[in-house]
Write an enzyme that holds these catalytic residues in place. Structure first.
Site, PDB file in Angstrom:
ATOM      1  N   LYS A  82      14.422 -10.179   3.608  1.00  0.00           N
ATOM      2  CA  LYS A  82      13.075 -10.021   3.061  1.00  0.00           C
ATOM      3  C   LYS A  82      12.985  -8.716   2.265  1.00  0.00           C
ATOM      4  O   LYS A  82      12.942  -7.623   2.840  1.00  0.00           O
ATOM      5  CB  LYS A  82      12.027  -9.994   4.170  1.00  0.00           C
ATOM      6  CG  LYS A  82      10.636 -10.208   3.602  1.00  0.00           C
ATOM      7  CD  LYS A  82       9.540  -9.504   4.351  1.00  0.00           C
ATOM      8  CE  LYS A  82       9.191  -8.162   3.813  1.00  0.00           C
ATOM      9  NZ  LYS A  82       8.716  -8.103   2.430  1.00  0.00           N
ATOM     10  N   GLY A 111      12.487   1.536   5.558  1.00  0.00           N
ATOM     11  CA  GLY A 111      11.092   1.568   5.111  1.00  0.00           C
ATOM     12  C   GLY A 111      10.367   2.727   5.761  1.00  0.00           C
ATOM     13  O   GLY A 111      10.981   3.750   6.097  1.00  0.00           O
ATOM     14  N   GLY A 128       8.594   0.922  10.852  1.00  0.00           N
ATOM     15  CA  GLY A 128       9.817   0.970  11.657  1.00  0.00           C
ATOM     16  C   GLY A 128       9.521   1.117  13.135  1.00  0.00           C
ATOM     17  O   GLY A 128      10.133   0.456  13.978  1.00  0.00           O
ATOM     18  N   GLU A 188      16.222   2.808   9.149  1.00  0.00           N
ATOM     19  CA  GLU A 188      16.324   3.963   8.267  1.00  0.00           C
ATOM     20  C   GLU A 188      14.918   4.232   7.766  1.00  0.00           C
ATOM     21  O   GLU A 188      14.358   3.436   7.006  1.00  0.00           O
ATOM     22  CB  GLU A 188      17.260   3.676   7.077  1.00  0.00           C
ATOM     23  CG  GLU A 188      18.717   3.677   7.429  1.00  0.00           C
ATOM     24  CD  GLU A 188      19.233   4.997   7.989  1.00  0.00           C
ATOM     25  OE1 GLU A 188      18.623   6.046   7.703  1.00  0.00           O
ATOM     26  OE2 GLU A 188      20.215   4.964   8.737  1.00  0.00           O
ATOM     27  N   CYS A 223      14.591   8.308  -0.173  1.00  0.00           N
ATOM     28  CA  CYS A 223      14.432   8.931   1.144  1.00  0.00           C
ATOM     29  C   CYS A 223      15.292  10.181   1.256  1.00  0.00           C
ATOM     30  O   CYS A 223      15.046  11.022   2.104  1.00  0.00           O
ATOM     31  CB  CYS A 223      14.698   7.944   2.268  1.00  0.00           C
ATOM     32  SG  CYS A 223      16.202   7.033   2.055  1.00  0.00           S
ATOM     33  N   GLN A 275       1.060   4.400  -4.888  1.00  0.00           N
ATOM     34  CA  GLN A 275       2.009   5.497  -4.710  1.00  0.00           C
ATOM     35  C   GLN A 275       1.603   6.684  -5.583  1.00  0.00           C
ATOM     36  O   GLN A 275       1.698   7.844  -5.167  1.00  0.00           O
ATOM     37  CB  GLN A 275       3.424   5.020  -5.065  1.00  0.00           C
ATOM     38  CG  GLN A 275       4.520   6.016  -4.772  1.00  0.00           C
ATOM     39  CD  GLN A 275       4.658   6.379  -3.300  1.00  0.00           C
ATOM     40  OE1 GLN A 275       4.754   5.519  -2.439  1.00  0.00           O
ATOM     41  NE2 GLN A 275       4.629   7.674  -3.011  1.00  0.00           N
ATOM     42  N   GLU A 277       6.121  13.049   4.341  1.00  0.00           N
ATOM     43  CA  GLU A 277       6.923  12.566   3.209  1.00  0.00           C
ATOM     44  C   GLU A 277       5.997  12.181   2.049  1.00  0.00           C
ATOM     45  O   GLU A 277       5.057  11.418   2.229  1.00  0.00           O
ATOM     46  CB  GLU A 277       7.746  11.353   3.655  1.00  0.00           C
ATOM     47  CG  GLU A 277       8.791  10.951   2.645  1.00  0.00           C
ATOM     48  CD  GLU A 277       9.647   9.783   3.113  1.00  0.00           C
ATOM     49  OE1 GLU A 277       9.130   8.931   3.856  1.00  0.00           O
ATOM     50  OE2 GLU A 277      10.822   9.726   2.713  1.00  0.00           O
TER      51      GLU A 277
HETATM   52  P1  ADP Z   1       7.328   1.374   1.994  1.00  0.00           P
HETATM   53  O1  ADP Z   1       6.427   2.545   2.127  1.00  0.00           O
HETATM   54  O2  ADP Z   1       8.731   1.701   1.622  1.00  0.00           O
HETATM   55  O3  ADP Z   1       6.750   0.231   1.242  1.00  0.00           O
HETATM   56  P2  ADP Z   1       7.044  -0.278   4.349  1.00  0.00           P
HETATM   57  O4  ADP Z   1       7.500   0.048   5.722  1.00  0.00           O
HETATM   58  O5  ADP Z   1       5.625  -0.584   4.122  1.00  0.00           O
HETATM   59  O6  ADP Z   1       7.540   0.945   3.493  1.00  0.00           O
HETATM   60  O7  ADP Z   1       7.884  -1.485   3.755  1.00  0.00           O
HETATM   61  C1  ADP Z   1       9.268  -1.656   3.913  1.00  0.00           C
HETATM   62  C2  ADP Z   1       9.567  -3.126   4.112  1.00  0.00           C
HETATM   63  O8  ADP Z   1       8.986  -3.542   5.341  1.00  0.00           O
HETATM   64  C3  ADP Z   1       8.985  -4.023   3.041  1.00  0.00           C
HETATM   65  O9  ADP Z   1       9.878  -5.077   2.764  1.00  0.00           O
HETATM   66  C4  ADP Z   1       7.721  -4.541   3.703  1.00  0.00           C
HETATM   67  O10 ADP Z   1       7.271  -5.772   3.187  1.00  0.00           O
HETATM   68  C5  ADP Z   1       8.211  -4.703   5.121  1.00  0.00           C
HETATM   69  N1  ADP Z   1       7.140  -4.780   6.133  1.00  0.00           N
HETATM   70  C6  ADP Z   1       5.854  -4.361   6.044  1.00  0.00           C
HETATM   71  N2  ADP Z   1       5.188  -4.612   7.185  1.00  0.00           N
HETATM   72  C7  ADP Z   1       6.075  -5.194   8.037  1.00  0.00           C
HETATM   73  C8  ADP Z   1       6.018  -5.685   9.380  1.00  0.00           C
HETATM   74  N3  ADP Z   1       4.903  -5.626  10.095  1.00  0.00           N
HETATM   75  N4  ADP Z   1       7.130  -6.213   9.916  1.00  0.00           N
HETATM   76  C9  ADP Z   1       8.284  -6.264   9.229  1.00  0.00           C
HETATM   77  N5  ADP Z   1       8.408  -5.823   7.955  1.00  0.00           N
HETATM   78  C10 ADP Z   1       7.328  -5.298   7.360  1.00  0.00           C
END
Ligand code: ADP
Length: 480
Positions: free
Chosen positions: A174, A225, A230, A247, A281, A328, A379
């Site tokens: 995903k 992410g 995380g 990460e 990052c 952003q 961050e």
């Molecule tokens: P960023 O600030 O880098 O967008 P996110 O943590 O929001 O960080 O997103 C990183 C990834 O995690 C993306 O692919 C996002 O769609 C996915 N994501 C967001 N919410 C969830 C969740 N509840 N469970 C799993 N993946 C998620």
């Protein structure tokens, strides 16, 4: 002309989703690259089921068969570096040379793991009991969810998917909502390179919708992410028992001491802080300068920043592309406002107007900050750096180690003893001497400490830890 429609790919077939969302070029908001047909939760489950069904097939292939697929995919990625680099720059906003470099990196990673899978990964040894032989073998973990952010749309997916497949796992991938096109190309290339249907599935969809499904009912989750997402995933794995690798953020210091070569320090800071629009990052975020060099360093930085060209990621001569999207951009500006409120003098950081209404922000330096200021704790993830002035190397080291997101830390110095001391006493997972904090190799471990990472390291020889599970077998050739 209507935009191209990107769909999920499940068991080798294109599967339309339930809602369409535009994929917008951050350099030119009138340019819609594609429409994404976003999946719902049921499709995410379908993808997991497809990966589960493909597991007996893919996990039983020989290492050579897996190597051939990865090598073929790596060759195609590299052969199409110009085209895919252009797509990536258009979709995510890093400059063409950066985007092309990222594509080449993805190709190198695929080829690295094509080779790695042929290396020995087990052990054979004698038991401490007479006549008994022991082998330690590596087996696939099972179905792996690969969840990635938008800032490296092809390299991060490649460094998770390649080892997952190399070691015989099947994958549900995903990507972030902002970068579906680069993800789609990578999956298409790998599938055409010879994967059996279902070995690699692509789920395009919102994290909040498909994420909760993809983080339950699988055997392992590798995620890059935000810290908050995380942490949520980590909590979910307490119940499911899935293996997890995270990460998360980085709050990376670059120390510049009195003994630094000024031009090296400026180059490290510029590349580390503003490369990829600071959206890495590993980006240098806090510049810690000792008193003897502080003023000269700031003066040289300002001169370099004012000559830095911000503009359309795909135009020649552009040093820095746009911020990825309006939210952003707002976050970057908010942090600059907070820094000002806490007493910093901000240089740059203004919007750069363009006819195409891209999300352009001039590189920014917040001068005169304290290490405890908010801008030095959280961050930012944009072309924003702050400067902390300290009196000594010891104070600089303490400031560099104040972060809780210790991914990468750098020092610019010509003093060998100082460099060696920093390397030994830094709390970061990666240390750079006279190099930008960003910019890492693919054949060595990648990861941070503190809140930055969780689970085994990624990349290089470390990848086998997460993407396999070991089995220890005892054999007695005759009667016990
Ligand atoms: P960023 O600030 O880098 O967008 P996110 O943590 O929001 O960080 O997103 C990183 C990834 O995690 C993306 O692919 C996002 O769609 C996915 N994501 C967001 N919410 C969830 C969740 N509840 N469970 C799993 N993946 C998620």
């Amino acid at each position: 002309m209507s935009a191209r429609l990107l769909t999920s790919v499940i068991a080798g077939r294109a599967v339309p989703g339930v809602e369409e969302r535009p994929n917008i070029n951050p350099s030119d908001v009138s340019d819609v690259l594609a429409e994404t047909s976003a999946a719902d939760a049921a499709m995410a489950q379908w993808a997991i089921d497809a990966a589960r069904e493909a597991l007996p097939v893919w996990s039983q292939t020989t290492p050579w068969e897996r190597s051939v697929v990865l090598d073929r995919a790596g060759s195609e990625v590299m052969a199409r570096a110009d085209e895919l680099g252009d797509l990536l720059a258009r979709e995510e906003g890093k400059t063409l040379p950066e985007a092309r470099g990222e594509v080449i990196r993805a190709g190198q990673i695929l080829k690295y793991f094509a080779g790695a899978v042929l290396q020995p990964h087990g052990l054979a040894l004698d038991s401490v009991r007479p006549g008994i032989e022991i082998t330690v073998t590596r087996e696939p973990v099972g179905v792996v969810s690969v969840i990635t952010p938008w800032n490296f749309p092809i390299a991060i997916p490649a460094w998770k998917i390649a080892p997952a497949l190399a070691f015989g796992n099947t994958v549900v991938f995903k990507p972030a909502e902002l970068v579906p096109a680069s993800a789609w190309e990578l999956v298409d290339i790998l599938n055409r390179a010879g994967l059996p249907p279902g070995a690699l599935n692509l789920v395009l969809g919102r994290g909040s919708v498909v994420g909760p499904v993809l983080t339950t009912g699988v055997d392992a989750i590798t995620f890059t992410g935000s810290v908050s997402t995380g942490r949520g995933i980590l909590q979910a794995t307490v119940d499911s028992g899935a293996k997890v690798q995270l990460e998360l953020g980085g709050k990376n210091p670059l120390v510049v001491t009195d003994d630094a070569d000024l031009s090296v320090a400026v180059e490290c800071a510029m590349q580390g802080g503003f490369g990829s629009t600071g959206q890495r990052c590993t980006a240098s975020s806090i510049l810690v300068a000792t008193a003897g060099i502080h003023d000269a360093f700031i003066e040289a930085m300002q001169a370099r920043m004012s000559a830095w060209t911000v503009g359309d990621a795909r135009s020649a001569g552009v040093d820095m592309g746009p911020v990825v999207d309006p939210s952003q951009l707002a976050q970057d500006e908010d942090y600059l406002a907070v820094a000002r409120e806490q007493g910093a003098q901000v240089v740059g950081g203004h919007r750069v107007e363009s006819a195409a209404a891209g999300h352009f922000l001039a590189p920014a330096l917040a001068i005169g900050t304290a290490i405890t200021d908010r801008i030095n704790v959280e961050e930012v993830f944009g072309p924003v750096m702050s400067v902390v002035r300290v009196d000594s190397y010891d104070e600089a080291l303490a400031a560099a180690n104040a972060s809780t997101m210790n991914l990468s830390a750098g020092i610019c110095t010509t003093d060998l003893a100082e460099a060696a001391h920093f390397r030994r006493h830094s709390k970061a997972g990666m240390v750079m001497v006279n190099l930008p904090t960003a910019g890492v190799d693919f054949h060595v471990p990648f990861g941070g400490r503190g809140e930055s990472s969780h689970g085994p390291r990624e990349q290089g020889t470390a990848a086998v830890e997460f993407f396999t599970t070991s089995k220890t077998s005892y054999t007695h050739p005759g009667q016990p």
